[in-house]
Design a protein around this motif. Structure first.
Motif, PDB file in Angstrom:
ATOM      1  N   LYS B 113       0.967  -1.054   0.121  1.00 37.01           N
ATOM      2  CA  LYS B 113       0.042   0.174  -0.456  1.00 37.01           C
ATOM      3  C   LYS B 113       0.958   1.217  -0.266  1.00 37.01           C
ATOM      4  O   LYS B 113       1.510   1.386   1.087  1.00 37.01           O
ATOM      5  N   LEU B 114       0.983   1.447  -1.255  1.00 41.96           N
ATOM      6  CA  LEU B 114       2.532   2.899  -1.320  1.00 41.96           C
ATOM      7  C   LEU B 114       1.616   4.314  -1.359  1.00 41.96           C
ATOM      8  O   LEU B 114       1.982   5.205  -0.703  1.00 41.96           O
ATOM      9  N   LYS B 115       0.308   4.002  -1.546  1.00 39.09           N
ATOM     10  CA  LYS B 115      -0.428   5.306  -2.225  1.00 39.09           C
ATOM     11  C   LYS B 115      -0.805   6.353  -0.612  1.00 39.09           C
ATOM     12  O   LYS B 115      -1.243   7.430  -0.954  1.00 39.09           O
ATOM     13  N   ASP B 116      -0.579   5.448   0.491  1.00 45.01           N
ATOM     14  CA  ASP B 116      -0.601   6.707   1.667  1.00 45.01           C
ATOM     15  C   ASP B 116      -0.561   7.175   2.207  1.00 45.01           C
ATOM     16  O   ASP B 116      -0.621   7.633   2.888  1.00 45.01           O
ATOM     17  N   ASN B 117       0.856   7.792   1.413  1.00 43.67           N
ATOM     18  CA  ASN B 117       2.238   7.985   2.301  1.00 43.67           C
ATOM     19  C   ASN B 117       2.133   9.650   2.001  1.00 43.67           C
ATOM     20  O   ASN B 117       2.811  10.294   2.336  1.00 43.67           O
ATOM     21  N   GLY B 118       1.651   9.824   0.630  1.00 42.15           N
ATOM     22  CA  GLY B 118       1.646  10.880   0.317  1.00 42.15           C
ATOM     23  C   GLY B 118       2.230  11.778  -0.809  1.00 42.15           C
ATOM     24  O   GLY B 118       2.945  13.258  -0.554  1.00 42.15           O
ATOM     25  N   TYR B 119       3.644  10.648  -1.090  1.00 41.54           N
ATOM     26  CA  TYR B 119       4.535  10.910  -1.477  1.00 41.54           C
ATOM     27  C   TYR B 119       4.664  10.409  -3.543  1.00 41.54           C
ATOM     28  O   TYR B 119       3.482   9.594  -3.147  1.00 41.54           O
ATOM     29  N   SER B 120       5.320  11.053  -4.278  1.00 45.94           N
ATOM     30  CA  SER B 120       5.184  10.261  -5.222  1.00 45.94           C
ATOM     31  C   SER B 120       7.173   9.819  -5.348  1.00 45.94           C
ATOM     32  O   SER B 120       7.527  10.264  -4.563  1.00 45.94           O
ATOM     33  N   GLY B 121       7.088   8.228  -5.793  1.00 45.30           N
ATOM     34  CA  GLY B 121       7.705   7.418  -5.445  1.00 45.30           C
ATOM     35  C   GLY B 121       8.267   6.594  -4.774  1.00 45.30           C
ATOM     36  O   GLY B 121       7.111   7.219  -3.781  1.00 45.30           O
ATOM     37  N   LEU B 122       8.639   5.962  -4.748  1.00 43.72           N
ATOM     38  CA  LEU B 122       9.033   5.471  -3.520  1.00 43.72           C
ATOM     39  C   LEU B 122       9.403   5.791  -1.918  1.00 43.72           C
ATOM     40  O   LEU B 122      10.628   6.663  -2.458  1.00 43.72           O
ATOM     41  N   VAL B 123       9.172   5.947  -0.817  1.00 37.24           N
ATOM     42  CA  VAL B 123      10.195   6.801   0.169  1.00 37.24           C
ATOM     43  C   VAL B 123      10.950   5.133   0.740  1.00 37.24           C
ATOM     44  O   VAL B 123      10.127   4.227   1.220  1.00 37.24           O
TER      45      VAL B 123
END
Lengths: 468, 396
Positions: B113-123
């Motif tokens: 689930k990548l799209k909950d963190n508010g950044y584009s691209g990997l963090v």
């Protein structure tokens, strides 16, 4: 005999043309350009760069002290002398002190170094760096510059001996910046001329001439680190225009605590044996030091002269970029997580790697590697490593990218793979480099920079840069 | 050579969510959807599963992340993490459990689930550091491959950019035909060449999709497979190589290869009995996180000769109906890359293609015997974990 045994300046690569500022505000004013520290530089990194320049010919060893002069110390509490000493890979058996809170800090540190050497210290590094904040659109912003300088004081192979020195202490509020102030402030210029340097300079000149018996006409160059207009004061003190040293205002700006030292380095680089140089420092009183240049000067050449550094530049930085680098504009932060506070124990464990750029070399197979490893990547032997320094090795660029995504005040952040002469590799960022300046196979050198500040802690590490 | 697990384990059911920016679904939602699709695909009751492995880079922690949403009945569940190869790693663990006899039926699930963190691209998520790691994003890390490759093989950088764009165009062309893919739009040479720069020379169109999703597989011992399905997929070889990170020390490493890829492929080919991958592999799903990664993978896996991968790209070798189709489902580029799910998503495409259920993107001529390869990579070109798996429709 006590005097200067090595010296070197540092002028950052980046310049702001003063017309850029004037364009933004629709004003006219001072011509020329000023040096600006990169977004990843500070007073300490500029002092390191100047010191490495001074130490580059290898003549000086076993320094007994580091005195760092600045009005813009990276920390309000915690000295940076120890950082500078670590970056220079000096012994820990040294004395360190920060001379600060006055424009006179550079010359005052020099006098303290004379005393230390007189008292038996082998040699002492006096280094300075400053990046003083001037309010946007103001005179200070235009006239100030950022730079570093380094002078090593010792008693053997002296390039310029100390003939004598004097100081005057006068409490006056003419230039000041309080805790938390974001810019330097000044009292009326005419008041400064009357009771600031107008009072201190004549008195300190009288004192130093009395002590040494030297007269104004004996002086080859007098260094007074203020704007040419204010230098006119010297003419009333018996000096001719030709004796007054270049203030560097036009190309560098007035750089604060390092300025008298930077001007001195510049003059020493053009001097010949027998020249007498009078150095003045001003700030709540004044310091005066008279040097006599010795024949040894002919054999001394720092890696880069001040003139070389002034010529090596990028001067198309926009005013907005400058404000952003100084974080004086409310710019949108990168849309990436902010760096987290670096771990102090981690930093301590890796201090030799990170600050003096040591890796290790396997004594079993001879392979250098960075950072230092326990198990050799080549022969897989365990714990047969010796420290191996990469800081002064020349490097070659193997591959690179311009990273627009990573957290940076100045994207794109250049990422490069650097292979060192003699073996070993580092993957690092590049400083002061634009994508169009990069070619695979080009030579680079290493420079200490500030990676970021988080939780009030500065993280310093080395970057590669094009050879200046 | 180890005895290996060739032909000991079979996949009897798989499931995969659509990969997307699932603003209205949680990781738990995605896990439920992938797992229940997989139960149905295998025709089993969840109570038959006796062990699970869950791969996720960082969307959750521990086995509870799976057992709780699925309401598993006190079976062992282990969360595994191996960077972007976490999904493949979960699958590998499930296979080994079955091959060892410790488990009769195991499930591997991957999710991110990548799209909950508010950044584009990997963090990145790391522990404490000394703050000296160079600022280098994932795209910049893989971008290092491009100039090095072009320089070594005398490819003009402009030509090189065109070759990278061809890879992106191929994967998007395949993804257009895939209803589960994140991006279902064809891209043109012009849009690839002019897309905003992310990490020079890579533009946004050289980067994989950042998405949310989940995928799963149920495995049993090979001899039990036909109890559940007429079309099982047998595991022929599984390999992971975790590198010593030599590339960051060793000037001999020239950034035109990923050594871990080469090693993982050698191991997997040996286990599966593959001697000529280009001729034998029917289709491959590889870790095209960025376009130059896919270019280098062709050579690392032996699909192309060293220095010739770029010519194969121009010849169309890896296109859907080419000699060796690569990323027929759209790849990370177009299908999207929810980290922990990607490894299992790749196997899902082998499962789908070999059952001829791929619809309009069905590969017409699948070499016989049908052998599929998945390649999953986690880390950076100079230090990573690489996974290669081989699957076939026939025993022997």
């Amino acid at each position: 005999m006590i005097g200067i045994i090595a010296c070197g300046g540092y002028v950052p690569y980046n310049r702001l043309q003063r017309s850029e500022i004037q364009k933004e505000f629709g004003t006219n004013g001072l011509k020329g350009e000023r040096a600006i520290a990169g977004f990843d530089e500070d007073s300490a990194t500029m002092a390191v760069a100047a010191s490495l320049n001074a130490l580059s010919n290898g003549a000086v060893r076993d320094l007994a002290g580091v005195y760092f002069a600045t009005t813009t110390s990276p920390y309000a509490e915690k000295q940076s002398d120890t950082l500078i000493a670590a970056a220079l890979d000096l012994s820990d058996q040294i004395r360190t002190a920060e001379f600060t809170n006055t424009l006179r800090a550079g010359t005052t540190a020099l006098r303290a170094a004379f005393d230390s050497v007189t008292a038996g210290a082998s040699s002492v590094l006096v280094t300075a760096g400053d990046m003083r904040p001037g309010g946007a659109s103001g005179q200070n912003e235009a006239t100030f510059g950022d730079a570093g300088a380094a002078l090593i004081i010792g008693s053997e192979n002296v390039l310029a001996s100390v003939v004598g020195s004097a100081s005057i202490a006068l409490d006056i509020v003419d230039t000041w910046r309080n805790q938390g102030d974001t810019m330097v402030r000044n009292w009326d210029e005419r008041y400064q001329m009357a009771y600031g340097y107008g009072e201190a300079i004549p008195r300190v000149l009288k004192a130093v001439f009395e002590e040494t018996g030297v007269k104004a006409e004996d002086i080859s160059k007098v260094i007074f680190p203020v704007a040419p207009k204010a230098q006119a004061l010297l003419l009333k003190q018996g000096f001719e225009r030709g004796q007054v040293a270049d203030s560097l205002l036009n190309d560098v700006g007035l750089t604060g605590a390092p300025h008298p030292l930077l001007m001195l380095v510049n003059e020493l680089e053009q001097s010949s044996a027998g020249d007498k140089i009078l150095l003045l420092g001003y700030g709540e009183g004044a310091d005066a030091i008279i040097f006599e240049v010795r024949p040894e000067i002919a054999n001394f050449k720092p890696r880069r002269s001040v003139a070389d550094l002034v010529a090596s530049k990028r001067n198309d930085i926009t005013y907005a970029t400058y404000l952003k680098w100084r974080q004086r504009l409310d710019t949108e932060p990168p849309r990436r997580p902010e760096p987290s506070r670096p771990s102090s124990p981690f930093m301590r464990r890796r201090a030799k790697n990170n600050l003096a750029l040591y890796g290790s070399r396997c004594t079993a197979c001879g392979t250098p590697q960075f950072p230092a490893q326990r198990v050799c990547y080549k022969c897989r032997k365990r714990d047969e490593m010796e420290p191996y320094g990469f800081r002064d090795k020349s490097g070659r660029l193997t591959t690179w990218s311009a990273d627009y995504l990573s957290y940076s005040l100045s994207p794109p952040e250049i990422v490069a793979v650097i292979d060192f002469e003699g073996g070993g590799r580092i993957m690092c960022n590049m400083a002061d480099t634009r994508p169009e300046q990069i070619e695979i196979g080009q030579n680079v050198e290493m420079t200490l920079r500030k990676m970021f500040t988080a939780g009030g802690i500065h993280s310093y590490f080395w970057k590669a840069q094009n050879i200046r | 050579m180890t005895r290996g697990i060739r032909d000991k384990v079979a996949i009897i059911g798989m499931g995969c969510t659509k990969f997307s920016e699932w603003w209205d679904k949680s990781a738990s939602d995605l896990l439920v959807e992938a797992a229940f699709e997989t139960y149905e695909s295998a025709g089993i009751d969840p109570s038959q599963i006796d062990a699970c492995w869950l791969g996720t880079l960082g969307s959750g922690e521990s086995g509870l992340m799976l057992s709780e949403p699925l309401k598993l009945d006190y079976v062992p569940v282990t969360r595994v993490e191996n960077f972007c190869a976490s999904g493949s790693e979960a699958f590998r663990q499930a296979c080994y459990a079955v091959a060892s006899g410790a488990s009769d039926m195991a499930m591997a699930v991957g999710v991110e689930k990548l799209k909950d963190n508010g950044y584009s691209g990997l963090v990145g998520r790391g522990g404490d550091t000394d703050g000296t790691e160079p600022a280098i994003s994932a795209p910049a890390s893989f971008a290092l491959l491009a100039p090095a490759y072009f320089h070594k093989y005398g490819v003009d950088p402009e030509k090189g950019k065109e070759i990278l764009s061809r890879i992106a165009m191929k994967n998007h062309a395949n993804g257009v035909m895939n209803p589960r893919a994140q991006y279902r739009r064809a891209v043109t040479m012009e849009s690839c060449q002019t897309s905003p720069m992310v990490a020079a020379p890579l533009g946004i169109m050289d980067c994989s999709g950042v998405s949310d999703g989940a995928a799963a597989a149920i495995v049993v011992r090979a001899e039990d497979a036909h109890k559940y399905t007429d079309n099982p997929l047998y595991v022929k070889g599984l390999a992971v190589a975790a590198g010593p990170g030599e590339g960051q020390f060793d000037p001999e490493y020239d950034f035109t290869t990923v050594r871990e890829n080469v090693r993982a492929a050698e191991l997997a080919y040996a286990e599966a009995g593959i001697t000529d991958p280009r001729a034998q592999i029917s289709m491959a799903e590889v870790h095209d996180c960025f376009t130059p990664t896919e270019l280098v993978i062709y050579e690392d896996l032996g699909f192309s000769e060293r220095g010739k991968g770029w010519k194969d790209v121009l010849d169309g070798t890896f296109e859907l109906q080419g000699a060796l189709p690569v990323n027929p489902d759209g790849g990370l580029k177009s299908f999207g890359h929810p980290i922990g799910a990607s490894g299992l998503r790749m196997i899902f495409e082998c499962w789908t293609q070999f059952r001829r259920e791929a619809g309009e993107r069905q590969i017409k001529k699948l070499k016989k015997p049908m052998l599929g390869l998945t390649h999953n990579l986690g880390g950076r070109p100079w230090k990573c974990v690489a996974f290669v798996g081989i699957y076939g429709t026939e025993l022997g």
